[in-house]
Design a protein around this motif. Structure first.
Motif, PDB file in Angstrom:
ATOM      1  N   ALA A 221     -14.484  20.228  18.702  1.00 33.05           N
ATOM      2  CA  ALA A 221     -13.445  21.075  19.305  1.00 33.05           C
ATOM      3  C   ALA A 221     -12.696  21.860  18.233  1.00 33.05           C
ATOM      4  O   ALA A 221     -12.554  21.407  17.101  1.00 33.05           O
ATOM      5  N   ARG A 222     -12.220  23.040  18.607  1.00 38.52           N
ATOM      6  CA  ARG A 222     -11.460  23.892  17.685  1.00 38.52           C
ATOM      7  C   ARG A 222      -9.989  23.783  18.054  1.00 38.52           C
ATOM      8  O   ARG A 222      -9.540  24.424  19.003  1.00 38.52           O
ATOM      9  N   PRO A 223      -9.216  22.964  17.338  1.00 37.43           N
ATOM     10  CA  PRO A 223      -7.806  22.775  17.697  1.00 37.43           C
ATOM     11  C   PRO A 223      -6.952  23.965  17.280  1.00 37.43           C
ATOM     12  O   PRO A 223      -7.417  24.881  16.603  1.00 37.43           O
ATOM     13  N   LYS A 224      -5.694  23.916  17.665  1.00 36.78           N
ATOM     14  CA  LYS A 224      -4.754  24.939  17.225  1.00 36.78           C
ATOM     15  C   LYS A 224      -3.395  24.304  17.012  1.00 36.78           C
ATOM     16  O   LYS A 224      -3.116  23.193  17.493  1.00 36.78           O
ATOM     17  N   GLN A 225      -2.540  24.999  16.304  1.00 37.63           N
ATOM     18  CA  GLN A 225      -1.225  24.466  15.974  1.00 37.63           C
ATOM     19  C   GLN A 225      -0.445  24.154  17.245  1.00 37.63           C
ATOM     20  O   GLN A 225      -0.427  24.928  18.196  1.00 37.63           O
ATOM     21  N   GLY A 226       0.187  22.982  17.255  1.00 33.00           N
ATOM     22  CA  GLY A 226       0.951  22.556  18.423  1.00 33.00           C
ATOM     23  C   GLY A 226       0.217  21.579  19.306  1.00 33.00           C
ATOM     24  O   GLY A 226       0.828  20.944  20.172  1.00 33.00           O
ATOM     25  N   ASP A 227      -1.108  21.430  19.121  1.00 30.10           N
ATOM     26  CA  ASP A 227      -1.871  20.463  19.917  1.00 30.10           C
ATOM     27  C   ASP A 227      -1.430  19.040  19.588  1.00 30.10           C
ATOM     28  O   ASP A 227      -1.133  18.714  18.433  1.00 30.10           O
ATOM     29  N   LYS A 228      -1.391  18.193  20.620  1.00 31.38           N
ATOM     30  CA  LYS A 228      -1.145  16.773  20.411  1.00 31.38           C
ATOM     31  C   LYS A 228      -2.479  16.096  20.093  1.00 31.38           C
ATOM     32  O   LYS A 228      -3.492  16.388  20.747  1.00 31.38           O
TER      33      LYS A 228
ATOM     34  N   VAL B 296     -11.391  30.771  37.768  1.00 37.30           N
ATOM     35  CA  VAL B 296     -12.322  29.671  37.982  1.00 37.30           C
ATOM     36  C   VAL B 296     -13.388  29.691  36.894  1.00 37.30           C
ATOM     37  O   VAL B 296     -13.972  30.729  36.593  1.00 37.30           O
ATOM     38  N   GLY B 297     -13.652  28.533  36.295  1.00 36.30           N
ATOM     39  CA  GLY B 297     -14.648  28.438  35.241  1.00 36.30           C
ATOM     40  C   GLY B 297     -16.065  28.433  35.798  1.00 36.30           C
ATOM     41  O   GLY B 297     -16.290  28.200  36.999  1.00 36.30           O
ATOM     42  N   LEU B 298     -17.044  28.656  34.922  1.00 33.32           N
ATOM     43  CA  LEU B 298     -18.443  28.724  35.331  1.00 33.32           C
ATOM     44  C   LEU B 298     -18.928  27.393  35.887  1.00 33.32           C
ATOM     45  O   LEU B 298     -19.712  27.356  36.841  1.00 33.32           O
ATOM     46  N   ARG B 299     -18.470  26.290  35.308  1.00 35.91           N
ATOM     47  CA  ARG B 299     -18.911  24.982  35.789  1.00 35.91           C
ATOM     48  C   ARG B 299     -18.418  24.718  37.214  1.00 35.91           C
ATOM     49  O   ARG B 299     -19.166  24.218  38.056  1.00 35.91           O
TER      50      ARG B 299
ATOM     51  N   TYR C 264     -17.035  10.635  33.215  1.00 39.14           N
ATOM     52  CA  TYR C 264     -16.467  11.628  32.302  1.00 39.14           C
ATOM     53  C   TYR C 264     -14.987  11.355  32.059  1.00 39.14           C
ATOM     54  O   TYR C 264     -14.488  11.510  30.937  1.00 39.14           O
ATOM     55  N   ARG C 265     -14.293  10.954  33.104  1.00 36.05           N
ATOM     56  CA  ARG C 265     -12.865  10.640  32.947  1.00 36.05           C
ATOM     57  C   ARG C 265     -12.674   9.455  32.011  1.00 36.05           C
ATOM     58  O   ARG C 265     -11.837   9.499  31.113  1.00 36.05           O
TER      59      ARG C 265
ATOM     60  N   GLU D  99     -15.083  20.535  33.567  1.00 34.15           N
ATOM     61  CA  GLU D  99     -14.113  21.623  33.672  1.00 34.15           C
ATOM     62  C   GLU D  99     -12.683  21.088  33.708  1.00 34.15           C
ATOM     63  O   GLU D  99     -11.799  21.570  32.990  1.00 34.15           O
ATOM     64  N   VAL D 100     -12.458  20.083  34.549  1.00 35.63           N
ATOM     65  CA  VAL D 100     -11.104  19.549  34.739  1.00 35.63           C
ATOM     66  C   VAL D 100     -10.573  18.873  33.479  1.00 35.63           C
ATOM     67  O   VAL D 100      -9.429  19.110  33.070  1.00 35.63           O
ATOM     68  N   TYR D 101     -11.416  18.036  32.851  1.00 33.42           N
ATOM     69  CA  TYR D 101     -10.964  17.267  31.688  1.00 33.42           C
ATOM     70  C   TYR D 101     -11.232  17.967  30.354  1.00 33.42           C
ATOM     71  O   TYR D 101     -10.882  17.419  29.310  1.00 33.42           O
ATOM     72  N   ARG D 102     -11.869  19.146  30.396  1.00 37.04           N
ATOM     73  CA  ARG D 102     -12.208  19.882  29.179  1.00 37.04           C
ATOM     74  C   ARG D 102     -12.935  18.949  28.204  1.00 37.04           C
ATOM     75  O   ARG D 102     -12.577  18.819  27.037  1.00 37.04           O
ATOM     76  N   HIS D 103     -13.966  18.316  28.740  1.00 39.52           N
ATOM     77  CA  HIS D 103     -14.667  17.283  27.983  1.00 39.52           C
ATOM     78  C   HIS D 103     -16.159  17.582  27.947  1.00 39.52           C
ATOM     79  O   HIS D 103     -16.750  18.013  28.941  1.00 39.52           O
ATOM     80  N   LYS D 104     -16.781  17.378  26.786  1.00 42.53           N
ATOM     81  CA  LYS D 104     -18.216  17.588  26.595  1.00 42.53           C
ATOM     82  C   LYS D 104     -18.622  19.036  26.881  1.00 42.53           C
ATOM     83  O   LYS D 104     -19.680  19.298  27.459  1.00 42.53           O
ATOM     84  N   THR D 105     -17.796  19.975  26.460  1.00 43.80           N
ATOM     85  CA  THR D 105     -18.083  21.387  26.726  1.00 43.80           C
ATOM     86  C   THR D 105     -18.368  22.182  25.457  1.00 43.80           C
ATOM     87  O   THR D 105     -18.475  23.407  25.511  1.00 43.80           O
ATOM     88  N   VAL D 106     -18.488  21.490  24.314  1.00 47.91           N
ATOM     89  CA  VAL D 106     -18.654  22.190  23.039  1.00 47.91           C
ATOM     90  C   VAL D 106     -19.988  21.874  22.365  1.00 47.91           C
ATOM     91  O   VAL D 106     -20.670  22.778  21.877  1.00 47.91           O
ATOM     92  N   LYS D 107     -20.374  20.625  22.345  1.00 49.02           N
ATOM     93  CA  LYS D 107     -21.578  20.199  21.628  1.00 49.02           C
ATOM     94  C   LYS D 107     -22.802  20.912  22.192  1.00 49.02           C
ATOM     95  O   LYS D 107     -23.170  20.715  23.366  1.00 49.02           O
ATOM     96  N   PRO D 108     -23.498  21.745  21.401  1.00 47.03           N
ATOM     97  CA  PRO D 108     -24.588  22.588  21.916  1.00 47.03           C
ATOM     98  C   PRO D 108     -25.689  21.831  22.646  1.00 47.03           C
ATOM     99  O   PRO D 108     -26.114  22.240  23.729  1.00 47.03           O
ATOM    100  N   ARG D 109     -26.170  20.732  22.054  1.00 50.56           N
ATOM    101  CA  ARG D 109     -27.285  20.005  22.672  1.00 50.56           C
ATOM    102  C   ARG D 109     -26.876  19.411  24.005  1.00 50.56           C
ATOM    103  O   ARG D 109     -27.642  19.480  24.981  1.00 50.56           O
ATOM    104  N   PHE D 110     -25.679  18.857  24.088  1.00 48.69           N
ATOM    105  CA  PHE D 110     -25.214  18.259  25.339  1.00 48.69           C
ATOM    106  C   PHE D 110     -25.032  19.335  26.403  1.00 48.69           C
ATOM    107  O   PHE D 110     -25.435  19.169  27.553  1.00 48.69           O
ATOM    108  N   VAL D 111     -24.432  20.448  26.014  1.00 43.53           N
ATOM    109  CA  VAL D 111     -24.206  21.548  26.954  1.00 43.53           C
ATOM    110  C   VAL D 111     -25.538  22.094  27.472  1.00 43.53           C
ATOM    111  O   VAL D 111     -25.695  22.351  28.671  1.00 43.53           O
TER     112      VAL D 111
END
Length: 209
Positions: A38-45, A88-91, A130-131, A166-178
């Protein structure tokens, strides 16, 4: 023992920054230590473990983003960009399409009603997995294996799996898994389309001749 804190500084171009824990102490963070790429940004917990970094100094390891910092969008900016905050996201769109195909096929008698049950049951099971995996990643506990997630999605759980990603923003980055997830989704889309639009039965008739 894992620590919780906030990403108080982040250089997106360089891929590094600093996370501050509850005691106010800062730890160096490198992009390679962030879970799931994941690509974080300033302010993320974030939550993280402590390990050795450059020159043996303490650094944050196995960093998981637990809460994303969202900048408020003004009404003027929404109007100027034309971007809706309810986009609405693609998923989600793909999961909705599969659901509509199932209902269409059942309504026209091209799919037995009982086949809805595996999609409903396994979809709920996939969403729960996933949750749980997201919560386990945050707390640093044992993770649900990617193979198990794919198997459940393949065995009629793909609608719930896509929705949960989509809801949990989970497993959406790793190329092979996606890539594997979308291959499973395409397989189910083609199969459901064949039932919904009556393509399957003529094809079977040709094959048995």
């Amino acid at each position: 023992m894992r620590r919780s804190g906030e990403l108080v500084q982040w250089n997106n171009k360089g891929g590094y920054g600093f996370a501050r824990d509850e005691t106010g102490k800062d730890y160096y963070v490198h992009i390679s230590a962030v879970a799931d790429g994941a690509r974080p940004k300033q302010g993320d917990k974030v939550s993280f473990d402590i390990g050795k970094g450059r020159k043996g100094k303490p650094a944050a390891k196995d960093v998981v983003v637990t809460s994303v910092a969202v900048a408020p969008i003004s009404r003027e900016r929404q109007q100027s960009t034309g971007v809706s905050p309810l986009k609405v996201g693609l998923r989600t769109a793909t999961a909705t399409m599969m659901t509509l195909l199932i209902l269409w096929a059942v309504a026209f008698g091209r799919l037995p009603v009982w086949l809805c049950l595996p999609y409903a049951f396994m979809g709920a099971a996939s969403a729960l997995l996933y949750r749980f995996d997201k919560r386990y990643a945050i707390s640093g506990r044992y993770r649900v294996s990617e193979t198990n997630l794919h198997v459940v999605d393949l065995c009629f759980g793909i609608i719930g799996g896509l929705s949960a990603q989509e809801v949990y923003r989970h497993k959406t980055v790793k190329p092979r898994f996606v890539a594997t997830t979308w291959a499973i989704a395409l397989l189910h889309l083609v199969g459901l389309s064949a039932f919904a639009f009556g393509w399957l039965w003529p094809l079977l008739g040709v094959l048995v001749r």
